[in-house]
Design an enzyme around this catalytic site. Structure first.
Site, short mmCIF file in Angstrom:
data_model
loop_
_atom_site.label_atom_id
_atom_site.label_comp_id
_atom_site.label_asym_id
_atom_site.label_seq_id
_atom_site.Cartn_x
_atom_site.Cartn_y
_atom_site.Cartn_z
N ASP A 129 0.87 -1.18 0.00
CA ASP A 129 0.00 0.00 0.00
C ASP A 129 0.91 1.23 0.00
O ASP A 129 1.59 1.52 1.00
CB ASP A 129 -0.88 -0.06 1.27
CG ASP A 129 -1.88 1.09 1.34
OD1 ASP A 129 -1.65 2.12 0.69
OD2 ASP A 129 -2.88 0.93 2.06
N HIS A 130 0.92 1.93 -1.11
CA HIS A 130 1.87 3.03 -1.27
C HIS A 130 1.55 4.22 -0.36
O HIS A 130 2.35 5.14 -0.21
CB HIS A 130 1.88 3.47 -2.75
CG HIS A 130 3.20 4.05 -3.18
ND1 HIS A 130 4.19 4.40 -2.31
CD2 HIS A 130 3.68 4.35 -4.41
CE1 HIS A 130 5.22 4.90 -2.97
NE2 HIS A 130 4.93 4.88 -4.25
N ARG A 131 0.36 4.21 0.27
CA ARG A 131 0.07 5.28 1.21
C ARG A 131 0.91 5.12 2.48
O ARG A 131 1.17 6.08 3.18
CB ARG A 131 -1.43 5.26 1.61
CG ARG A 131 -2.36 5.55 0.47
CD ARG A 131 -3.79 5.30 0.88
NE ARG A 131 -4.02 3.92 1.30
CZ ARG A 131 -5.18 3.44 1.71
NH1 ARG A 131 -6.23 4.25 1.76
NH2 ARG A 131 -5.31 2.18 2.06
#
Ligand code: CAO
Length: 473
Positions: free
Chosen positions: A445-447
């Site tokens: 999850d790039h967040r």
């Protein structure tokens, strides 16, 4: 003096129809046409609207009651003559002798204080009068003075409620009021999961969906989640496949439906990136074979080594052993190491969770792996065995492939995809040597995780598998 009137069930085309929702309670103020109850016939659901505005003084029905035309729904204290002026025959207006539910005069309405105040005979006693200029309190729905008013058209002109129109069979399972509520909030009702009986969508489900969307939207970097309901996607293509050749229809399994909905949400809401890495597992494989020969009763899968390597990597990179909290404002870091394993079953994908993998050795993990994958295939996994995971591994190594993009299993923040190991020539500085290379695909999850961290995690993992002595550190 209070003018109490009975709101009754109109002609619904069926007898003994169960009440499945009571939408108002004593003390509520209701507008004319506001839904009072929801009925569910064997074909569909339908709402019964209030025939007039007023304050509900007593509800006469409860969920589970079965009603037919004429049953009293509630006693409503009428407020405002104008409100009483528009008979709503389809919703059971009137109760005068012989008037049934299709309108007709009701002597009681003449006692309405509001009606008295504007010195007009109640319009209820005349089926379709046009309001006059002397009736300032005419309901907004009524046409302007001197015009025939469609909203107060003769009662008999209105057909009975048609359940199949109100709620077509293939639409999401929600009453018209809930649909209207969802529309008002801009919620695509097909996105909402119902918590009511038989998956029926309730008002609270719509509210919860909105709350969740807003909470996700509070995250500056989580725009996708905020706009899930407003992605504005094109409708799904409708194709008559039979036009092009022979077809057969096969319903999705329950597991496929559930996992499909989760996968779709995770794919739409999580900005995925997949980092690929190769691990040289030549030595690991030799040891695994030796271990297998020594423990013939157990199946020592490469997966147990991967689990141990993942635990070591999670310890080294705690951000991977985390979840975003619902507000999206903080990370919840976990101090336990429960690993989910994707298991392919004839009915679809399930992800049982092996607990406390940091505290278990390879043999114990191998035994548990065997047990849970058997349980999964025998459909004997309970919800508790599929919850609480920190990180998941999806291994297609026994099947084939060189790389793939696993979908993060929310609320986890990363997942490891494992493809088929193969012998490959690897340059050792002097020559090409045959090495067993295992392809790894780490989706994250790039967040929560940035690319550099993911590359470090994947490389750490490959090093662990490349030299399993490190797992002891
Ligand atoms: N490379 C090469 N061979 C591998 C391998 C890999 N990465 N991983 C496993 N193998 C071998 C095993 O050693 C086994 O060989 P032997 O029969 O000689 O012992 C063979 O492949 C079959 O393994 P398996 O798949 O039956 O067992 P496993 O322990 O490796 O995996 C499980 C167990 C439950 C993960 C697996 O059966 C499964 O269901 N995999 C599918 C998961 C899935 O569908 N993921 C996709 C999710 S997204 O849709």
């Amino acid at each position: 003096m209070a003018d109490l009137k009975e709101a009754r069930v109109p002609d619904i085309g069926h007898a003994d129809v169960p009440v499945i929702e009571v939408l108002v309670k004593a003390g509520d103020r209701v507008e004319k046409e506001q839904s009072l109850i929801t009925l569910e016939s064997d074909k569909a659901t339908m709402e019964v609207p209030a025939p007039f505005a007023g304050i509900v003084r007593e509800m006469k029905l409860k969920v589970g009651d079965e009603v037919s035309e004429g049953a009293v729904i509630a006693l409503i204290e009428v407020v405002g003559a104008a409100d009483t002026a528009s008979p709503s025959p389809a919703s059971g207006e009137g109760r005068g002798e012989g008037a049934g539910v299709r309108g007709g005069s009701d002597k009681e309405t003449g006692r309405s204080p509001a009606a008295g105040a504007n010195a007009q005979p109640t319009q209820e006693s005349a089926p379709a009068p046009a309001p006059t200029a002397a009736e300032p309190k005419s309901a907004p729905a009524a046409a302007p003075a001197a015009q025939p008013a469609p909203a107060v058209a003769p009662a008999a002109a209105r057909p009975p409620l048609d359940a199949s129109i109100v709620m077509p069979g293939d639409a999401p399972y929600a009453s018209p009021a809930i649909r209207a509520f969802a529309r008002e909030l801009g919620v695509d009702i097909t996105q909402v999961r119902g918590s009511g009986r038989g998956g029926r969508i309730q008002r609270e489900d719509v509210s919860a969906w909105v709350k969740h969307a807003l909470a996700s939207g509070a995250r500056p970097s989580s725009g996708a989640s905020a706009s899930l309901g407003g992605l504005n996607l094109l409708p799904w293509p409708k194709v008559d496949f039979a036009k092009f050749g022979e077809i057969e229809e096969k319903p999705l399994s329950r597991i496929q439906k559930i996992s499909g909905a989760n996968l779709a949400r995770n794919w739409a809401m999580i900005p995925h990136v997949t980092q690929h890495e190769d691990a040289d597992i030549t030595e690991m494989e030799a040891f695994r074979k030796q271990l297998g020969a020594e423990n013939k009763e157990l199946k020592i899968s490469p997966l147990v080594f991967q689990i141990k390597a993942v635990v070591a990597a999670l310890k080294a990179f705690p951000q991977f052993n985390a979840s975003l909290d619902e507000s999206g404002e903080k990370l919840i870091l976990k101090k336990y190491f429960h690993i989910g394993i994707a298991v392919d079953t004839p009915d679809g994908l399930v992800v049982p969770v092996l607990r406390d993998c940091d505290k278990k050795g390879l043999l114990e993990l191998a035994r548990e792996m065997g047990e849970i994958s058997k349980k999964a295939r025998d459909k004997k996994l309970g919800p508790a065995e599929m919850s609480g995971g920190c990180f998941s591994i999806s291994s297609l190594g026994g099947i084939g492939g060189t790389a793939f993009t696993p979908i993060v299993n929310a609320p986890e923040v990363a997942i490891l995809g494992v493809s088929k190991a193969a012998m490959k020539p690897v340059w050792n500085g002097r020559e090409f040597a045959p090495r067993m290379i295992l392809p790894l695909s780490l989706s994250y999850d790039h967040r929560v995780i940035d690319g550099a961290l993911a590359a470090r995690f994947a490389s750490f993992l490959a090093n662990q598998l490349g030299d399993i002595r490190r797992l002891l550190l």
